[in-house]
Motif scaffolding. Structure first.
Motif, PDB file in Angstrom:
ATOM      1  N   LEU A 277      28.984   8.609  -7.093  1.00 55.53           N
ATOM      2  CA  LEU A 277      28.751   8.179  -5.718  1.00 55.53           C
ATOM      3  C   LEU A 277      29.717   7.079  -5.273  1.00 55.53           C
ATOM      4  N   VAL A 278      30.464   6.479  -6.208  1.00 53.84           N
ATOM      5  CA  VAL A 278      31.430   5.447  -5.818  1.00 53.84           C
ATOM      6  C   VAL A 278      32.804   6.044  -5.533  1.00 53.84           C
ATOM      7  N   GLN A 279      32.959   7.364  -5.694  1.00 50.71           N
ATOM      8  CA  GLN A 279      34.225   7.994  -5.347  1.00 50.71           C
ATOM      9  C   GLN A 279      34.403   7.989  -3.832  1.00 50.71           C
ATOM     10  N   LYS A 280      35.609   8.223  -3.400  1.00 54.98           N
ATOM     11  CA  LYS A 280      35.902   8.194  -1.970  1.00 54.98           C
ATOM     12  C   LYS A 280      35.229   9.374  -1.274  1.00 54.98           C
ATOM     13  N   MET A 281      34.345   9.062  -0.340  1.00 51.77           N
ATOM     14  CA  MET A 281      33.672  10.090   0.452  1.00 51.77           C
ATOM     15  C   MET A 281      33.182   9.465   1.749  1.00 51.77           C
ATOM     16  N   THR A 282      32.872  10.307   2.709  1.00 52.20           N
ATOM     17  CA  THR A 282      32.386   9.796   3.984  1.00 52.20           C
ATOM     18  C   THR A 282      30.943   9.318   3.841  1.00 52.20           C
ATOM     19  N   PHE A 283      30.471   8.571   4.831  1.00 48.95           N
ATOM     20  CA  PHE A 283      29.092   8.088   4.812  1.00 48.95           C
ATOM     21  C   PHE A 283      28.117   9.258   4.802  1.00 48.95           C
ATOM     22  N   ILE A 284      28.411  10.292   5.602  1.00 47.72           N
ATOM     23  CA  ILE A 284      27.526  11.461   5.685  1.00 47.72           C
ATOM     24  C   ILE A 284      27.480  12.179   4.340  1.00 47.72           C
ATOM     25  N   GLU A 285      28.630  12.322   3.679  1.00 46.83           N
ATOM     26  CA  GLU A 285      28.670  12.967   2.364  1.00 46.83           C
ATOM     27  C   GLU A 285      27.888  12.152   1.333  1.00 46.83           C
ATOM     28  N   THR A 289      24.478  13.480  -0.470  1.00 49.56           N
ATOM     29  CA  THR A 289      24.411  13.586  -1.931  1.00 49.56           C
ATOM     30  C   THR A 289      23.212  12.823  -2.477  1.00 49.56           C
ATOM     31  N   LYS A 290      22.943  11.655  -1.914  1.00 47.72           N
ATOM     32  CA  LYS A 290      21.791  10.856  -2.356  1.00 47.72           C
ATOM     33  C   LYS A 290      20.476  11.561  -2.027  1.00 47.72           C
ATOM     34  N   ILE A 291      20.422  12.190  -0.864  1.00 51.03           N
ATOM     35  CA  ILE A 291      19.212  12.935  -0.486  1.00 51.03           C
ATOM     36  C   ILE A 291      19.030  14.137  -1.405  1.00 51.03           C
ATOM     37  N   TYR A 292      20.132  14.786  -1.729  1.00 54.65           N
ATOM     38  CA  TYR A 292      20.076  15.925  -2.660  1.00 54.65           C
ATOM     39  C   TYR A 292      19.516  15.484  -4.016  1.00 54.65           C
ATOM     40  N   LEU A 307      16.643  20.184 -19.070  1.00 56.49           N
ATOM     41  CA  LEU A 307      16.668  18.750 -19.319  1.00 56.49           C
ATOM     42  C   LEU A 307      18.058  18.376 -19.819  1.00 56.49           C
ATOM     43  N   LEU A 308      18.615  17.307 -19.268  1.00 52.65           N
ATOM     44  CA  LEU A 308      20.010  16.955 -19.547  1.00 52.65           C
ATOM     45  C   LEU A 308      20.144  15.471 -19.857  1.00 52.65           C
ATOM     46  N   PHE A 309      21.078  15.145 -20.734  1.00 50.97           N
ATOM     47  CA  PHE A 309      21.314  13.740 -21.058  1.00 50.97           C
ATOM     48  C   PHE A 309      22.275  13.086 -20.085  1.00 50.97           C
ATOM     49  N   ASP A 310      22.914  13.896 -19.224  1.00 52.19           N
ATOM     50  CA  ASP A 310      23.964  13.349 -18.370  1.00 52.19           C
ATOM     51  C   ASP A 310      23.930  13.975 -16.977  1.00 52.19           C
ATOM     52  N   TYR A 311      24.104  13.116 -15.956  1.00 52.16           N
ATOM     53  CA  TYR A 311      24.188  13.578 -14.566  1.00 52.16           C
ATOM     54  C   TYR A 311      25.371  12.908 -13.869  1.00 52.16           C
ATOM     55  N   SER A 312      26.380  12.546 -14.625  1.00 51.09           N
ATOM     56  CA  SER A 312      27.504  11.782 -14.074  1.00 51.09           C
ATOM     57  C   SER A 312      28.540  12.715 -13.444  1.00 51.09           C
ATOM     58  N   TYR A 313      29.689  12.161 -13.092  1.00 48.99           N
ATOM     59  CA  TYR A 313      30.771  12.901 -12.443  1.00 48.99           C
ATOM     60  C   TYR A 313      31.210  14.082 -13.319  1.00 48.99           C
ATOM     61  N   ASN A 314      31.283  15.270 -12.822  1.00 55.90           N
ATOM     62  CA  ASN A 314      31.049  15.756 -11.495  1.00 55.90           C
ATOM     63  C   ASN A 314      29.948  16.826 -11.568  1.00 55.90           C
ATOM     64  N   HIS A 315      28.908  16.495 -12.350  1.00 57.89           N
ATOM     65  CA  HIS A 315      27.798  17.444 -12.497  1.00 57.89           C
ATOM     66  C   HIS A 315      27.110  17.661 -11.156  1.00 57.89           C
ATOM     67  N   ILE A 316      26.919  16.570 -10.418  1.00 57.85           N
ATOM     68  CA  ILE A 316      26.371  16.666  -9.068  1.00 57.85           C
ATOM     69  C   ILE A 316      27.539  16.558  -8.094  1.00 57.85           C
ATOM     70  N   PRO A 317      27.905  17.637  -7.430  1.00 59.26           N
ATOM     71  CA  PRO A 317      29.067  17.605  -6.535  1.00 59.26           C
ATOM     72  C   PRO A 317      28.765  16.852  -5.245  1.00 59.26           C
ATOM     73  N   VAL A 318      29.803  16.577  -4.497  1.00 65.46           N
ATOM     74  CA  VAL A 318      29.636  15.965  -3.170  1.00 65.46           C
ATOM     75  C   VAL A 318      28.940  16.966  -2.263  1.00 65.46           C
ATOM     76  N   MET A 319      27.843  16.545  -1.643  1.00 64.58           N
ATOM     77  CA  MET A 319      27.053  17.422  -0.790  1.00 64.58           C
ATOM     78  C   MET A 319      27.330  17.136   0.684  1.00 64.58           C
ATOM     79  N   HIS A 320      26.931  18.087   1.518  1.00 68.06           N
ATOM     80  CA  HIS A 320      27.132  17.953   2.958  1.00 68.06           C
ATOM     81  C   HIS A 320      25.798  18.129   3.685  1.00 68.06           C
TER      82      HIS A 320
END
Length: 641
Positions: A277-285, A289-292, A307-320
């Protein structure tokens, strides 16, 4: 009057016979312990090394108590007094190591023990909480608290917390929050008008211990007024009066954190690898992503797979905002919030006499408990070190379990059930038993995955193809396990090739992952591919402009490949980064010696010898160089030392 007293006594006696509280508590404790008993033989995993294995303060036992209390969570590992302030779990670890030695099995035992105590205290606290709003003869307090406790005890999401020793902080935080809740209930039940009461003191003490366990316990500050309003039936003024000491203690805690640490988490740079979430993205993105993620949390609470031990970059992609999953998550979370807040507002402005609102209050409390406790880890209000994690749901899941327990009771309770009375018990068991059975089996089967790093990464990696960190962990685990003496050369090479495959995948996902370049170079070196080994480590050196270990790794590979000029440059870079790096000084002297430049070689061997006279390799090289220069006097002098 006498008859009324007799009736009251009879009701209490019947109540005790009907609801075996002590027996239920013991059963919950034993059941919770047995459920995780297959983790007793586990090793260390993930961040256990940071918090335990290489943490000097923890390994020193109780003699480090002052530093453990006043330094950062990982100070004993990296000597940086920054990040989180969580002294209680390291103190527990230090005490256990002091009395029982450094043993993973013992530490796992205590994790299970505290978890079992936590489940038991959840039952006791919830039962007493519900007695504030239900008649004593009503089965609701017992049924709801038992169901909620069982759901919590068996929920598969908790495997990360219980099976990973490092997550003791989560267990202790909730354990002491429940302790605070229990004493607060006693305070409310006794209708005290003064805050200077033992019950309030113990409640505040438990709250402070929860804060010392993990900073996320500060969300309990938002739970206190809910308890007062929903269950204590207190006025808004009295509620604020009861909440004030908790607020004051929270402020004092925050002040102590700033005074003890050099830098807090909120001011520390966070890696995009850990939190996408600290990568460069717009406020809406970012918002989408946080709502997702909020929707994802609710989904895995209900259906914990995978069940997963990791949810870091880029398992959860940038959402719209237009993504269906984002829309569904937004509407569902919003609906829950509206229900919770609406009932809260009505409970403040409207007084009910019917017992039905007790269920509404409990529903609202469950929902608001979930949102309040999860708020601190959503990245919405503050950015934390991780995108998401199953351990973040440990405390919020109690709100979820309480909500499910309330709904199950509501739909099967004779007075309020929407199904015919003759079917109520069948409906009750048809809903509850399969749910608990699924959770229990899932938890029991998930536990072995946490045996060690290799078993965990191997179990999860197929579900994490786009996670840079997960692929790095898997690649590194294959690399390390290639040293296993029980493997033949074919198997070792197979592990090394698998390591390369995962590390290359890391670099496809995140090209600036310097650790992947380093380990990739070392793997290629083991495979005898010096060209790729040097290529990878040269890239690592460009990305890592500080660490002498990175440039030295390049130097070692270049020396192995007989690339002396490149080795010389890498060694000189290492010395610039750390002038006291003995191994680099020794190797630099050896390179100059191989070129016949003995005066230059002597300079570096002498420096290395001054730093570490006990280094036999340096001593031998220094003697040999003196002899090459014809200086037998100094050669004998060094030999005699």
């Amino acid at each position: 009057m006498v008859n009324m007293k007799k009736k009251s006594s009879a009701q209490k006696l019947t109540h005790k016979k009907k609801f075996p509280l002590t027996g239920t508590s013991i059963i919950l404790f034993v059941f919770s312990f047995l459920l995780y008993s297959n983790t007793l033989t586990h090793d260390f995993t993930l961040d256990d090394e940071l918090v335990l294995g290489r943490n000097e303060l923890v390994l020193s036992g109780l003699k480090s108590l002052p530093d453990l209390f006043t330094k950062s969570y990982r100070y004993g590992f990296n000597h940086e007094n920054t990040g989180q302030y969580r002294p209680l779990s390291p103190i527990f670890f230090a005490a256990e190591i002091q009395f029982f030695g450094f043993n993973a099995h013992t530490l796992h035992f205590f994790n299970i023990l505290y978890y079992s105590l936590c489940v038991t205290l959840i039952f006791i606290a919830l039962y007493n909480l519900l007695l504030l709003v239900f008649p004593v003869e009503n089965p609701a307090p017992f049924r709801i608290s038992v169901i909620a406790s069982l759901l919590f005890a068996t929920h598969p999401l908790h495997t990360e917390v219980v099976a990973n020793i490092k997550s003791r902080d989560e267990i202790l935080a909730l354990l002491f929050m429940m302790g605070s809740l229990f004493f607060m209930i006693r305070f409310i039940k006794n209708k005290r008008t003064s805050l200077v009461r033992p019950e309030m003191f113990y409640s505040l003490l438990c709250y402070y211990l929860a804060l010392l366990s993990k900073e996320s316990a500060i969300t309990y500050l938002g739970i206190v007024p809910l308890i007062s309003l929903f269950f204590g039936k207190q006025s808004l003024k009295k509620t604020l009066f009861i909440t004030f000491p908790f607020l004051l203690l929270s402020i004092l805690y925050i002040i102590s954190v700033f005074s003890f640490l050099d830098q807090t988490l909120g001011t520390k740079a966070i890696s995009v690898v850990n939190n996408s979430l600290v990568q460069k993205m717009t406020f809406i993105e970012s918002f989408s992503t946080k709502i997702y993620i909020l929707g994802k949390y609710l989904f895995i609470l209900t259906l914990p797979f995978p069940l997963l031990f990791d949810y870091s970059y880029n398992h959860i992609p940038v959402m719209h905002l237009a993504d269906l999953n984002v829309i569904v998550s937004f509407l569902f979370n919003l609906a829950l919030l509206i229900v919770g807040v609406t009932i809260l507002i009505k409970s403040i402005v409207v007084k009910h006499s019917s017992p039905l609102p007790s269920f509404l209050h409990l529903t609202s409390f469950s929902i608001l408990f979930y949102f309040i406790t999860i708020s601190i880890v959503t990245n919405i209000f503050i950015i934390i070190e991780a995108t998401a994690a199953e351990r973040f749901l440990f405390t919020p899941s109690l709100g979820y379990c309480l909500l499910i327990a309330t709904l199950i009771h509501y739909f099967t309770y004779p007075r309020f059930s929407v199904v015919p009375q003759k079917n109520q018990h069948w409906i009750f068991f048809m809903i509850l038993i399969p749910y608990l059975l699924f959770f229990t089996l899932k938890t029991w089967n998930r536990n072995p995955d946490w045996k060690n790093d290799f078993t965990l990464f191997k179990a999860d990696i197929d579900y994490l193809p786009n996670s840079a960190r997960a692929n790095y962990c898997m690649g590194t685990a294959y690399f390390r396990n290639a040293d296993n003496p029980s493997l033949n050369q074919v198997a070792k090479n197979d592990f090394l090739h698998k390591a390369v495959s995962h590390l290359d995948r890391v670099l496809e996902i995140f090209p600036d992952y310097k650790e992947a370049w380093i380990n990739g170079g070392l793997v290629y070196s083991r495979l005898g591919n010096s060209v790729n080994a040097i290529k990878y480590l040269e890239k690592a050196v460009l990305l890592d402009t500080i660490s002498p270990k990175t440039s030295y790794a390049l130097a070692v590979v270049c020396l192995s490949a007989k690339e002396m000029d490149k080795a010389l440059q890498a060694l000189q870079m290492t010395i610039r980064r750390d002038s006291l790096y003995v191994e680099a000084l020794n190797d630099l002297g050896a390179v100059y010696g191989s070129k016949g430049r003995f005066p230059d070689a002597l300079k570096y061997f002498k420096s290395a010898f001054q730093i570490n006279p006990a280094f036999q390799g340096v001593k031998n090289n220094l003697i040999h160089t003196y002899l090459q220069l014809g200086d037998t006097v100094n050669a004998r002098r060094i030999e005699g030392r």
